[in-house]
Design an enzyme around this catalytic site. Sequence first.
Site, PDB file in Angstrom:
ATOM      1  N   CYS A  26      -1.609  -1.048  12.380  1.00  8.57           N
ATOM      2  CA  CYS A  26      -1.998   0.180  13.063  1.00  8.57           C
ATOM      3  C   CYS A  26      -3.373   0.039  13.716  1.00  8.57           C
ATOM      4  O   CYS A  26      -4.098  -0.933  13.468  1.00  8.57           O
ATOM      5  CB  CYS A  26      -2.020   1.347  12.080  1.00  8.57           C
ATOM      6  SG  CYS A  26      -0.381   1.890  11.545  1.00  8.57           S
TER       7      CYS A  26
ATOM      8  N   SER B 165       8.464   1.212  15.299  1.00 12.12           N
ATOM      9  CA  SER B 165       8.319   0.207  14.240  1.00 12.12           C
ATOM     10  C   SER B 165       7.211   0.572  13.277  1.00 12.12           C
ATOM     11  O   SER B 165       7.022  -0.116  12.266  1.00 12.12           O
ATOM     12  CB  SER B 165       8.056  -1.171  14.848  1.00 12.12           C
ATOM     13  OG  SER B 165       6.875  -1.168  15.622  1.00 12.12           O
ATOM     14  N   GLY B 166       6.457   1.632  13.559  1.00 13.76           N
ATOM     15  CA  GLY B 166       5.492   2.132  12.589  1.00 13.76           C
ATOM     16  C   GLY B 166       4.036   1.929  12.936  1.00 13.76           C
ATOM     17  O   GLY B 166       3.187   1.973  12.048  1.00 13.76           O
TER      18      GLY B 166
ATOM     19  N   TYR C 173       0.844  -1.199   0.000  1.00 17.92           N
ATOM     20  CA  TYR C 173       0.000   0.000   0.000  1.00 17.92           C
ATOM     21  C   TYR C 173       0.880   1.250   0.000  1.00 17.92           C
ATOM     22  O   TYR C 173       2.055   1.212   0.407  1.00 17.92           O
ATOM     23  CB  TYR C 173      -0.917   0.028   1.237  1.00 17.92           C
ATOM     24  CG  TYR C 173      -0.159  -0.093   2.546  1.00 17.92           C
ATOM     25  CD1 TYR C 173       0.411   1.010   3.152  1.00 17.92           C
ATOM     26  CD2 TYR C 173       0.014  -1.346   3.135  1.00 17.92           C
ATOM     27  CE1 TYR C 173       1.132   0.887   4.315  1.00 17.92           C
ATOM     28  CE2 TYR C 173       0.739  -1.482   4.298  1.00 17.92           C
ATOM     29  CZ  TYR C 173       1.305  -0.359   4.884  1.00 17.92           C
ATOM     30  OH  TYR C 173       2.037  -0.496   6.038  1.00 17.92           O
TER      31      TYR C 173
ATOM     32  N   HIS D 144      -4.627   6.178  13.700  1.00 17.67           N
ATOM     33  CA  HIS D 144      -4.862   7.138  12.616  1.00 17.67           C
ATOM     34  C   HIS D 144      -6.256   6.966  12.026  1.00 17.67           C
ATOM     35  O   HIS D 144      -6.915   5.929  12.202  1.00 17.67           O
ATOM     36  CB  HIS D 144      -3.788   7.001  11.525  1.00 17.67           C
ATOM     37  CG  HIS D 144      -3.800   5.712  10.770  1.00 17.67           C
ATOM     38  ND1 HIS D 144      -4.709   5.444   9.753  1.00 17.67           N
ATOM     39  CD2 HIS D 144      -3.005   4.616  10.845  1.00 17.67           C
ATOM     40  CE1 HIS D 144      -4.467   4.254   9.249  1.00 17.67           C
ATOM     41  NE2 HIS D 144      -3.455   3.717   9.897  1.00 17.67           N
TER      42      HIS D 144
END
Length: 313
Positions: free
Chosen positions: A271, A248-249, A235, A253
């Site tokens: 996430c 690590s991300g 993506y 959101h």
Amino acid sequence: MKLMRRIAALGLGVALAVGISGGTAAVAHANPGGNGFADWWTELGLPGPAPDVALPPGLLPPPAPQTPGAPHVPGPVAPAPFTSAGINPAAGELVGVAQPVIINFPAPISDRAAAERAISVTSAPPVSGRFIWFSNSQVRWRPHEFWPAHAQVSVVAGPSRSNFRTGDATISVADDVTKTITVTRNGQVVRTMPVSFGKDRTPTPNGTYIIGERHRHMVMDSSTYGVPVDSPDGYRIDVEYATRMSNSGIFVHAAPWSLQHQGVRNVSAGCLNVSTDDARWFYENTRKGDPVIVRNTIGGRLNGWDGLGDWML
């Protein structure tokens, strides 16, 4: 005030993601999934005290008793084996109750015990804590339990000093059983949000995370962690109100494309996907150092050496 117990741990590298804030889109990667610690606790609660550690001889005596509620003045410290140190949080900062003290040295430290003796962390109200070495150039100190709300903290590291304070105890619990994020402030529930965690191939790890940076807009790109954008799990997407939980991300959101799944099933790349309204509220009402506790996922255990995973060490 009880003498703070101090202990050093060997450090590993810290995973990084790239981000640019201040109104410009940032590029970062979302979490590629769990880290393999499958056999972990069945239900994660607030972090408890670390095991008692015997105090090595030669450490400083406890400071003189202080009037209850009075600010704690750092006592004398041993000679420092370093000329200066960068201290995070910086002087005057307001942070969340999970924020560690991060001390960066200008050169590698060969005598960690001597460096620890040259560092003093005091607070009102008083707390005890411990050192964690991330490398020979960085040591961290965190309380055994979260800081109290509205604490005043003083840090002395050789010739360097910082005084900061904590704000409200804003604690978020993201539970995969209920598929909600429940936010409390000083013990009172202030927001409950439906959430979609990482899907089975990219599950969100369990653990106590620490809020870091935030971005009004961010470009998330799977190629930053080796997954081509044109692959089935790839993506590249622009997201709004991205609040970082891990280096690590992993972010909280806005994900309007998964609105129908939030509170129902897990479809993200790791996430915490929430509605735009909830993401905006979270972005505006949490701060650096606030804890986010993720529990009951199939994602194993958050890597404590992530850089925002101090409470897992």
